[in-house]
Design a protein around this motif. Structure first.
Motif, mmCIF file in Angstrom:
data_model
loop_
_atom_site.group_PDB
_atom_site.id
_atom_site.type_symbol
_atom_site.label_atom_id
_atom_site.label_comp_id
_atom_site.label_asym_id
_atom_site.label_seq_id
_atom_site.Cartn_x
_atom_site.Cartn_y
_atom_site.Cartn_z
ATOM 1 N N THR A 110 0.808 -1.225 0.000
ATOM 2 C CA THR A 110 0.000 0.000 0.000
ATOM 3 C C THR A 110 0.842 1.277 0.000
ATOM 4 O O THR A 110 0.344 2.345 -0.341
ATOM 5 C CB THR A 110 -0.965 0.018 1.196
ATOM 6 O OG1 THR A 110 -0.224 -0.159 2.400
ATOM 7 C CG2 THR A 110 -2.012 -1.079 1.067
ATOM 8 N N ALA A 111 2.123 1.154 0.348
ATOM 9 C CA ALA A 111 3.017 2.311 0.304
ATOM 10 C C ALA A 111 3.665 2.477 -1.073
ATOM 11 O O ALA A 111 4.448 3.396 -1.285
ATOM 12 C CB ALA A 111 4.104 2.182 1.380
ATOM 13 N N GLY A 112 3.337 1.575 -2.005
ATOM 14 C CA GLY A 112 3.913 1.651 -3.341
ATOM 15 C C GLY A 112 5.247 0.962 -3.482
ATOM 16 O O GLY A 112 5.896 1.066 -4.528
ATOM 17 N N ARG A 113 5.685 0.251 -2.440
ATOM 18 C CA ARG A 113 6.964 -0.455 -2.487
ATOM 19 C C ARG A 113 6.827 -1.714 -3.342
ATOM 20 O O ARG A 113 5.870 -2.478 -3.192
ATOM 21 C CB ARG A 113 7.386 -0.827 -1.074
ATOM 22 C CG ARG A 113 8.780 -1.408 -0.975
ATOM 23 C CD ARG A 113 9.222 -1.519 0.466
ATOM 24 N NE ARG A 113 8.347 -2.412 1.208
ATOM 25 C CZ ARG A 113 8.762 -3.398 1.997
ATOM 26 N NH1 ARG A 113 10.044 -3.578 2.197
ATOM 27 N NH2 ARG A 113 7.901 -4.163 2.617
ATOM 28 N N VAL A 114 7.773 -1.946 -4.256
ATOM 29 C CA VAL A 114 7.754 -3.130 -5.112
ATOM 30 C C VAL A 114 8.221 -4.334 -4.300
ATOM 31 O O VAL A 114 9.345 -4.360 -3.785
ATOM 32 C CB VAL A 114 8.643 -2.937 -6.366
ATOM 33 C CG1 VAL A 114 8.648 -4.204 -7.204
ATOM 34 C CG2 VAL A 114 8.163 -1.745 -7.182
ATOM 35 N N LEU A 115 7.338 -5.326 -4.180
ATOM 36 C CA LEU A 115 7.627 -6.533 -3.410
ATOM 37 C C LEU A 115 8.150 -7.662 -4.296
ATOM 38 O O LEU A 115 8.929 -8.499 -3.841
ATOM 39 C CB LEU A 115 6.370 -6.994 -2.675
ATOM 40 C CG LEU A 115 5.720 -5.951 -1.762
ATOM 41 C CD1 LEU A 115 4.373 -6.441 -1.269
ATOM 42 C CD2 LEU A 115 6.656 -5.617 -0.611
ATOM 43 N N ALA A 116 7.699 -7.683 -5.554
ATOM 44 C CA ALA A 116 8.119 -8.722 -6.503
ATOM 45 C C ALA A 116 7.868 -8.212 -7.914
ATOM 46 O O ALA A 116 7.021 -7.341 -8.135
ATOM 47 C CB ALA A 116 7.340 -10.002 -6.261
ATOM 48 N N LYS A 117 8.616 -8.778 -8.858
ATOM 49 C CA LYS A 117 8.433 -8.470 -10.280
ATOM 50 C C LYS A 117 8.373 -9.787 -11.043
ATOM 51 O O LYS A 117 8.925 -10.790 -10.598
ATOM 52 C CB LYS A 117 9.596 -7.639 -10.820
ATOM 53 C CG LYS A 117 9.514 -6.183 -10.481
ATOM 54 C CD LYS A 117 10.608 -5.424 -11.215
ATOM 55 C CE LYS A 117 10.251 -3.966 -11.333
ATOM 56 N NZ LYS A 117 11.233 -3.235 -12.129
#
Length: 139
Positions: A110-117
């Protein structure tokens, strides 16, 4: 999606809502539940993969609604632990041909942090053929 299995699959994956599906891009919200986590309260990687895969599939459907996307290859890179709560899977089409497309996606907190691609090679098959095959297999 017209697939009879889809509502149950969406529930299993914790889908909250489809945020957008337009012009080769898609965003879907998921609620990460405790039942999706292993030790330490971290979401099992298969869920992370499925969330991004679904967003990439929706992105392809936005361009070719009469075609069913079938993953030929899928690669996921995990950057940070995914914890219970809301996440957003985004998918987009990088390049499309007549029968194959190349997609990319990511999972954000929810903070816009990329967790996985992820990246995927998707085979596009006429939806009527896939549905007919499924009916024959289930008969």
């Amino acid at each position: 999606m017209s697939d009879a299995v889809a509502p149950s699959l969406q529930t299993t994956l914790g889908q909250v809502r489809v945020v957008s599906v337009v012009d080769g891009r898609a965003a879907i919200e998921y609620e990460v539940g405790a039942q999706m986590c292993h030790s330490g309260g971290v979401a099992q990687g298969g869920f992370v993969c499925a969330w991004i895969d679904a967003a990439m599939a929706h992105a392809s459907i936005s361009l070719l609604p009469d075609m069913a996307p079938m993953s030929l290859e899928l690669k996921v890179s995990y950057f940070a632990p995914v914890r219970p709560g809301l996440v957003v899977a985004e998918g987009w089409i990088e390049r499309r041909g007549r029968a194959t497309c190349f997609a990319e996606g990511r999972l954000l907190d929810t903070a816009g942090r990329v967790l996985a691609k992820a990246s995927s090679t998707i085979r596009l098959i006429p939806r009527v053929a896939v549905e007919a095959s499924a009916r024959r297999a289930l008969a």
